[in-house]
Design a protein around this motif. Structure first.
Motif, PDB file in Angstrom:
ATOM      1  N   GLN A 169      74.108  12.839 -10.604  1.00 24.68           N
ATOM      2  CA  GLN A 169      75.183  13.037  -9.649  1.00 24.68           C
ATOM      3  C   GLN A 169      74.790  12.446  -8.292  1.00 24.68           C
ATOM      4  O   GLN A 169      73.602  12.307  -7.999  1.00 24.68           O
ATOM      5  CB  GLN A 169      75.499  14.533  -9.529  1.00 24.68           C
ATOM      6  N   PRO A 170      75.779  12.103  -7.444  1.00 18.36           N
ATOM      7  CA  PRO A 170      75.478  11.414  -6.176  1.00 18.36           C
ATOM      8  C   PRO A 170      75.124  12.351  -5.022  1.00 18.36           C
ATOM      9  O   PRO A 170      75.706  12.254  -3.939  1.00 18.36           O
ATOM     10  CB  PRO A 170      76.774  10.652  -5.898  1.00 18.36           C
ATOM     11  N   TYR A 171      74.208  13.247  -5.220  1.00 12.32           N
ATOM     12  CA  TYR A 171      73.781  14.114  -4.115  1.00 12.32           C
ATOM     13  C   TYR A 171      72.355  14.609  -4.349  1.00 12.32           C
ATOM     14  O   TYR A 171      71.807  14.519  -5.453  1.00 12.32           O
ATOM     15  CB  TYR A 171      74.729  15.300  -3.915  1.00 12.32           C
ATOM     16  N   TYR A 172      71.755  15.143  -3.301  1.00 11.89           N
ATOM     17  CA  TYR A 172      70.414  15.712  -3.354  1.00 11.89           C
ATOM     18  C   TYR A 172      70.434  17.027  -2.575  1.00 11.89           C
ATOM     19  O   TYR A 172      71.394  17.339  -1.852  1.00 11.89           O
ATOM     20  CB  TYR A 172      69.390  14.738  -2.758  1.00 11.89           C
ATOM     21  N   GLY A 192      88.385  10.271  -4.183  1.00 10.09           N
ATOM     22  CA  GLY A 192      88.772  10.263  -5.584  1.00 10.09           C
ATOM     23  C   GLY A 192      87.624  10.103  -6.560  1.00 10.09           C
ATOM     24  O   GLY A 192      87.800  10.242  -7.774  1.00 10.09           O
ATOM     25  N   GLU A 193      86.445   9.819  -6.032  1.00 12.94           N
ATOM     26  CA  GLU A 193      85.290   9.622  -6.913  1.00 12.94           C
ATOM     27  C   GLU A 193      84.782  10.965  -7.442  1.00 12.94           C
ATOM     28  O   GLU A 193      84.777  11.972  -6.733  1.00 12.94           O
ATOM     29  CB  GLU A 193      84.177   8.903  -6.159  1.00 12.94           C
ATOM     30  N   LEU A 194      84.352  10.977  -8.712  1.00 10.89           N
ATOM     31  CA  LEU A 194      83.773  12.185  -9.302  1.00 10.89           C
ATOM     32  C   LEU A 194      82.423  12.464  -8.647  1.00 10.89           C
ATOM     33  O   LEU A 194      81.528  11.621  -8.658  1.00 10.89           O
ATOM     34  CB  LEU A 194      83.592  12.012 -10.814  1.00 10.89           C
ATOM     35  N   VAL A 195      82.308  13.659  -8.061  1.00  7.50           N
ATOM     36  CA  VAL A 195      81.075  14.038  -7.362  1.00  7.50           C
ATOM     37  C   VAL A 195      80.226  14.975  -8.221  1.00  7.50           C
ATOM     38  O   VAL A 195      78.995  14.886  -8.228  1.00  7.50           O
ATOM     39  CB  VAL A 195      81.406  14.720  -6.016  1.00  7.50           C
ATOM     40  N   HIS A 196      80.892  15.877  -8.937  1.00  9.32           N
ATOM     41  CA  HIS A 196      80.169  16.861  -9.757  1.00  9.32           C
ATOM     42  C   HIS A 196      80.965  17.159 -11.013  1.00  9.32           C
ATOM     43  O   HIS A 196      82.171  17.383 -10.958  1.00  9.32           O
ATOM     44  CB  HIS A 196      79.942  18.156  -8.965  1.00  9.32           C
ATOM     45  N   ASP A 197      80.288  17.137 -12.168  1.00 10.79           N
ATOM     46  CA  ASP A 197      80.931  17.442 -13.441  1.00 10.79           C
ATOM     47  C   ASP A 197      80.300  18.698 -14.029  1.00 10.79           C
ATOM     48  O   ASP A 197      79.226  18.654 -14.638  1.00 10.79           O
ATOM     49  CB  ASP A 197      80.772  16.275 -14.418  1.00 10.79           C
ATOM     50  N   ASN A 259      85.114  18.700   1.377  1.00 13.95           N
ATOM     51  CA  ASN A 259      85.283  17.279   1.083  1.00 13.95           C
ATOM     52  C   ASN A 259      85.233  17.003  -0.424  1.00 13.95           C
ATOM     53  O   ASN A 259      85.385  15.873  -0.859  1.00 13.95           O
ATOM     54  CB  ASN A 259      84.231  16.428   1.814  1.00 13.95           C
ATOM     55  N   THR A 260      85.008  18.059  -1.189  1.00 12.10           N
ATOM     56  CA  THR A 260      84.911  17.939  -2.641  1.00 12.10           C
ATOM     57  C   THR A 260      85.625  19.118  -3.290  1.00 12.10           C
ATOM     58  O   THR A 260      85.323  20.273  -2.961  1.00 12.10           O
ATOM     59  CB  THR A 260      83.428  17.924  -3.085  1.00 12.10           C
ATOM     60  N   MET A 261      86.569  18.834  -4.196  1.00 15.08           N
ATOM     61  CA  MET A 261      87.344  19.906  -4.832  1.00 15.08           C
ATOM     62  C   MET A 261      87.710  19.536  -6.274  1.00 15.08           C
ATOM     63  O   MET A 261      87.844  18.355  -6.605  1.00 15.08           O
ATOM     64  CB  MET A 261      88.636  20.162  -4.054  1.00 15.08           C
ATOM     65  N   ALA A 272      85.824  13.813  -4.724  1.00 15.26           N
ATOM     66  CA  ALA A 272      85.861  13.664  -3.269  1.00 15.26           C
ATOM     67  C   ALA A 272      87.305  13.613  -2.802  1.00 15.26           C
ATOM     68  O   ALA A 272      88.101  12.824  -3.302  1.00 15.26           O
ATOM     69  CB  ALA A 272      85.137  12.377  -2.860  1.00 15.26           C
ATOM     70  N   VAL A 273      87.673  14.493  -1.877  1.00 18.72           N
ATOM     71  CA  VAL A 273      89.040  14.511  -1.368  1.00 18.72           C
ATOM     72  C   VAL A 273      89.181  13.616  -0.132  1.00 18.72           C
ATOM     73  O   VAL A 273      90.275  13.449   0.398  1.00 18.72           O
ATOM     74  CB  VAL A 273      89.490  15.950  -1.037  1.00 18.72           C
ATOM     75  N   ARG A 274      88.075  13.044   0.297  1.00 18.47           N
ATOM     76  CA  ARG A 274      88.061  12.047   1.371  1.00 18.47           C
ATOM     77  C   ARG A 274      86.765  11.271   1.243  1.00 18.47           C
ATOM     78  O   ARG A 274      85.879  11.627   0.451  1.00 18.47           O
ATOM     79  CB  ARG A 274      88.175  12.708   2.743  1.00 18.47           C
ATOM     80  N   ASP A 275      86.639  10.213   1.997  1.00 16.88           N
ATOM     81  CA  ASP A 275      85.385   9.452   1.983  1.00 16.88           C
ATOM     82  C   ASP A 275      84.248  10.321   2.527  1.00 16.88           C
ATOM     83  O   ASP A 275      84.419  11.056   3.519  1.00 16.88           O
ATOM     84  CB  ASP A 275      85.507   8.192   2.847  1.00 16.88           C
ATOM     85  N   ILE A 276      83.108  10.243   1.862  1.00 19.44           N
ATOM     86  CA  ILE A 276      81.935  11.016   2.281  1.00 19.44           C
ATOM     87  C   ILE A 276      80.798  10.032   2.572  1.00 19.44           C
ATOM     88  O   ILE A 276      80.448   9.206   1.732  1.00 19.44           O
ATOM     89  CB  ILE A 276      81.499  12.015   1.179  1.00 19.44           C
ATOM     90  N   LYS A 277      80.241  10.121   3.749  1.00 23.66           N
ATOM     91  CA  LYS A 277      79.166   9.225   4.155  1.00 23.66           C
ATOM     92  C   LYS A 277      77.821   9.671   3.567  1.00 23.66           C
ATOM     93  O   LYS A 277      77.602  10.864   3.303  1.00 23.66           O
ATOM     94  CB  LYS A 277      79.047   9.177   5.681  1.00 23.66           C
TER      95      LYS A 277
END
Length: 300
Positions: A169-172, A192-197, A259-261, A272-277
């Motif tokens: 996943q794209p986080y730490y 719109g990108e999948l952040v967590h499954d 920012n994620t829902m 992601a419900v918006r762009d996340i830096k």
């Protein structure tokens, strides 16, 4: 009157009488030894038997050969309350209960939360990040008392899990100022990108399994466990279920401005419900999954 003289006793008759006496005495001695050995064996067996404080939900049925089969042995192991003898840092994680309460199956979420003084733990913003040592004990406890057959992801829990064919996943995880432990974007994430499954990470459990886990962990881990479990239905009109996770995905913090829902309360996928830096904290709104402990058998 003449008294007839006694016949002298022959040596062979004297030897026979002596041998008979020795045989009788030796046999009696053996019987006494067997009796004493029986008493000692019974005492040792009683001493080594499981203590009465070990709780079982049911009894084992013997297989045709008189021994429990593999499935029954597994079920028994999961029903037993076996305190973990693994050495752990009590200063960091607290003590482990020696036995479950006799009425443990009646305990609800709030009973456990109060028993382990979890309110204080929840407000402690200086809790350290879970290390591999932590996750090994945490996961090991689940395997020991709930499901020995569970297969955890090959990705280290300190890094996350395998989300899809593209990898993790794209986080730490790191400490979030004012929030404690949290998750942060490891790269730029587009709307719109999948952040967590959650389908690849979440673990469902029953109310009794939840209680087994809660009573088997060290005190501070039990408090983490209460924070890291939630309830949700997985389909419209479906029953509420209990979920948790065994990696850093569980550290996602709550926010009124997420920012994620997920798309709805039935889904475990978060977008992601918006762009996340990159290095921005990943936040969601916990209210999307209403807490319904009474719906899952954990009401107090």
């Amino acid at each position: 009157m003449v008294v007839p003289a006694r016949k002298p006793q022959r040596c062979s008759e004297r030897r026979f009488s002596t041998q008979s006496l020795v045989t009788v005495l030796f046999g009696s001695f053996l019987l006494v030894l067997v009796f004493i050995a029986g008493i000692l064996f019974n005492e040792l067996s009683h001493h080594n038997a499981p203590p009465s404080s070990i709780l079982l939900r049911g009894s084992l049925n013997e297989a045709p050969d008189g021994h429990p089969n593999a499935q029954q042995t597994k079920d028994l192991t999961q029903e037993l309350f076996i305190p973990d003898t693994t050495k752990h840092n009590e200063k960091k994680w607290g003590k482990i209960l020696k036995k479950r309460p006799d009425d443990w199956k009646t305990w609800g979420f709030h009973d456990v939360h109060h028993k382990f003084k979890c309110s204080e733990h929840a407000h402690d913003q200086n809790k350290p990040m879970p290390s591999m040592e932590y996750w090994n004990l945490y996961r090991g406890t689940y395997k020991r008392v709930v499901d020995n057959d569970i297969e955890f992801d090959s990705v280290p829990p300190t890094e996350g899990y395998t989300m899809n064919e593209d990898g993790k996943q794209p986080y730490y995880a790191k400490i979030s100022p004012g929030k404690g432990r949290g998750l942060f974007a490891s790269r730029d994430i587009k709307t719109g990108e999948l952040v967590h499954d959650g389908n690849a990470s979440d673990v469902e459990m029953s109310a009794d399994d939840w209680r087994k886990m809660a009573f088997a962990l060290p005190q501070k881990m039990t408090c983490d466990f209460t924070e890291w479990t939630w309830t949700q239905p997985t389909e419209r009109g479906g029953p509420y279920k209990i979920f948790t996770a065994f990696n850093i995905s569980i550290l996602m913090n709550d926010s009124k401005n997420p920012n994620t829902m997920p798309k709805d309360k039935f889904s475990s996928k978060m977008y992601a419900v918006r762009d996340i830096k990159k290095d921005e904290e990943i936040l969601t709104d916990y209210k999307i999954y209403p807490t319904k402990w009474e719906k899952v058998g954990l009401s107090s």
